[in-house]
Design an enzyme around this catalytic site. Structure first.
Site, short mmCIF file in Angstrom:
data_model
loop_
_atom_site.label_atom_id
_atom_site.label_comp_id
_atom_site.label_asym_id
_atom_site.label_seq_id
_atom_site.Cartn_x
_atom_site.Cartn_y
_atom_site.Cartn_z
N ARG A 1 -7.40 -4.94 3.53
CA ARG A 1 -6.41 -4.61 2.50
C ARG A 1 -5.14 -5.47 2.66
NH1 ARG A 1 -1.12 -3.39 2.05
NH2 ARG A 1 -1.26 -2.09 3.90
N ASP A 2 -4.41 -5.23 3.71
CA ASP A 2 -3.13 -5.92 3.92
C ASP A 2 -3.35 -7.43 4.04
OD1 ASP A 2 -0.50 -6.45 4.47
OD2 ASP A 2 -0.37 -5.23 6.27
N CYS B 1 3.21 -9.70 3.20
CA CYS B 1 3.58 -8.82 2.08
C CYS B 1 3.90 -9.73 0.92
CB CYS B 1 4.77 -7.95 2.42
SG CYS B 1 5.34 -6.96 1.00
N ASN C 1 -0.04 -9.90 9.93
CA ASN C 1 0.05 -8.78 10.87
C ASN C 1 -0.30 -9.29 12.26
OD1 ASN C 1 0.18 -6.24 9.01
ND2 ASN C 1 -1.37 -7.57 8.12
N HIS D 1 3.47 -0.82 12.86
CA HIS D 1 2.81 -1.85 12.04
C HIS D 1 3.66 -3.12 12.16
CE1 HIS D 1 0.55 -2.91 8.18
NE2 HIS D 1 1.49 -3.83 8.20
N HIS E 1 4.39 -7.28 12.34
CA HIS E 1 3.98 -8.61 11.87
C HIS E 1 4.42 -9.62 12.91
CE1 HIS E 1 3.41 -7.74 7.31
NE2 HIS E 1 2.76 -6.89 8.08
MG MG Z 1 1.28 -5.71 7.09
#
Ligand code: MG
Length: 307
Positions: free
Chosen positions: A17-18, A243, A252, A210, A212
């Site tokens: 997803r991300d 993002c 990430n 979370h 990065h």
């Molecule tokens: Mg992320």
């Protein structure tokens, strides 16, 4: 410091997803499904498979429903998807997911750019969405982005962050994942923010991190989280991600690098690192570029595998 490290860590894999929502190339539905099915075999406890958002906002995940309904869902893996609202929840329910993740931003400007809503408007939407999710026996996790800094507003006050965390938990989110959306956080800041947040929560499992790796501090920041008792970390295969509404955001932290670091310190994850490397190579070949995982790069070098 090390004596307070947990024995086991839960990893939430956000690559499908991300990661894929920010990739410049569209990854075919078939390859997304293959990636998720490969990740399911690694022992990862949770995989975020897609986002149920309007394709206008996330064109790379326009095939979300097909992906979420075609993957081979294993009993021991928790599959989740990002949703912005009730419409997204409906699609998650019809895809037979048992968990969803909802986005929230600690920055007013980022909220408007990313979610098209103010913070107050988002509170209303999130409260109703979590309520409906609960009524359908679906767990909700919340992402709180820009906690460590915002591309539009700079610093975000810790007081604002703790208030939002408290409110999201009161709505029924079981965990809040604190996002360093533009990878600007540093270890000292992680300690400062967690110290304040711990004052308003019941237990540390309600918080995940979370990070990065934009400026190379993702794992250093994770170490501080570990030393303070955090046991859930988000990461993505090959360090994919960023993002799309946060200029300058790169990937990430890589799942391979995180798992390698944890295992080398004797912390269990239940994940097979060699299988993760296979997932990395699969995505590397599909995207036609080397991914952002130092562990996978070292693996290639030590095994003399041509890229
Ligand atoms: Mg992320």
């Amino acid at each position: 410091m090390f004596s307070s490290f947990p024995e086991k860590v839960n990893i939430v894999e956000v690559g499908p997803r991300d990661g894929l929502q920010s990739e410049s190339n569209f990854v075919s539905t078939e390859n997304k499904i293959k990636l998720i099915d490969m990740l399911s075999q690694t022992g990862l406890p949770t995989i975020e498979v897609t986002a149920f958002v309007h394709p206008k906002w996330s064109p790379k995940l326009a095939d979300s429903y097909e992906v979420a309904t075609s993957i081979n869902k294993l009993e021991n893996v928790n599959y989740t998807a990002l949703i912005p609202n009730l419409k997204g929840l409906e699609r998650a329910i019809s895809s037979d997911l048992k968990e969803v993740a909802i986005s929230f931003s600690a920055s007013e400007s980022h909220s408007k750019k990313n979610l098209n809503r103010s913070i107050d408007e988002t509170f209303e939407v999130v409260e109703e969405t979590i309520k409906q999710a609960k009524a359908n026996n679906i767990k909700t996790r919340a992402y709180l982005s820009t906690v460590f800094g915002c591309p539009y507003e700079g610093n975000i006050s810790i007081d604002k962050v703790t208030k939002i965390v408290k409110k999201l938990l009161s709505f029924g989110a079981y965990q809040i994942s604190l996002g360093d959306t533009i990878g600007i956080g540093n270890p000292k800041q992680v300690q400062k923010i967690l110290t304040e947040i711990f004052k308003v929560i019941d237990n540390k499992e309600q918080i995940a991190l979370h990070f990065h790796d934009t400026r190379g501090l993702g794992l250093a920041n994770s170490i501080v989280g570990l030393s303070m008792g955090i046991t859930t970390f988000d990461s993505s295969i090959g360090g994919l991600g960023g993002c799309q509404y946060a200029p300058g955001a790169s990937g990430n932290i890589s799942t391979e690098d995180l798992v390698n670091m944890l295992h080398s310190m004797g912390i269990k994850t239940g994940v097979d690192l060699n299988k993760l490397v296979e997932c990395n190579f699969f995505m590397r070949d599909i995207l036609g570029k080397e991914l952002n995982s130092k562990y996978a790069k070292a693996y290639v070098a030590s095994h003399k595998i041509s890229v």
